[in-house]
Design a protein around this motif. Sequence first.
Motif: not given
Length: 151
Positions: A1-4, A16-21, A76-78, A108-111
């Motif tokens: 998981m990416k955290t901002f 940009q692509e941010i995350a992949v679940s 679940s990704s960010l 999911g691939r999230l952009t």
Amino acid sequence: MKTFQTLAELSNLVGQEIAVSDWHTITQAQVNQFADATGDHQWIHVDVEKAKAGPFGDTIAHGFLTLALIPQFLESSLHIAEARLGVNYGLNKVRFMAPVPVGSRLRGRLTLLASVPIDNGGVQMTWQVAIEREGLSKPVCVAESLVRHYS
């Protein structure tokens, strides 16, 4: 998981692509529950025996079930620390490009396509979500998901 930490931090990454679940496995029980919730009991989804002789060789997930996984993929990704609330606002350009047989694993691939300030200290983000099926070279679904985040 990416955290901002802030909405602004994430907003700076438009394009940009941010995350992949993580992967999510589609089960027959899940498909049956979705059929019950929506009233869509088409045999390609719920009749295992008949579906074996059908065009896909097995039961398949509803397209809208696949689409309904988008919030799970995002959540679940960010994580955005300052965001107290996220609300689905809508969808753009939804396409179902391949079937999802029961037992498939999806992710999911999230952009991040856009981030626009809105009232009440919020930001409306447009996400391109490419839903991938493990072992398949093309996505099974691509959609733009609009989410309003509030701090």
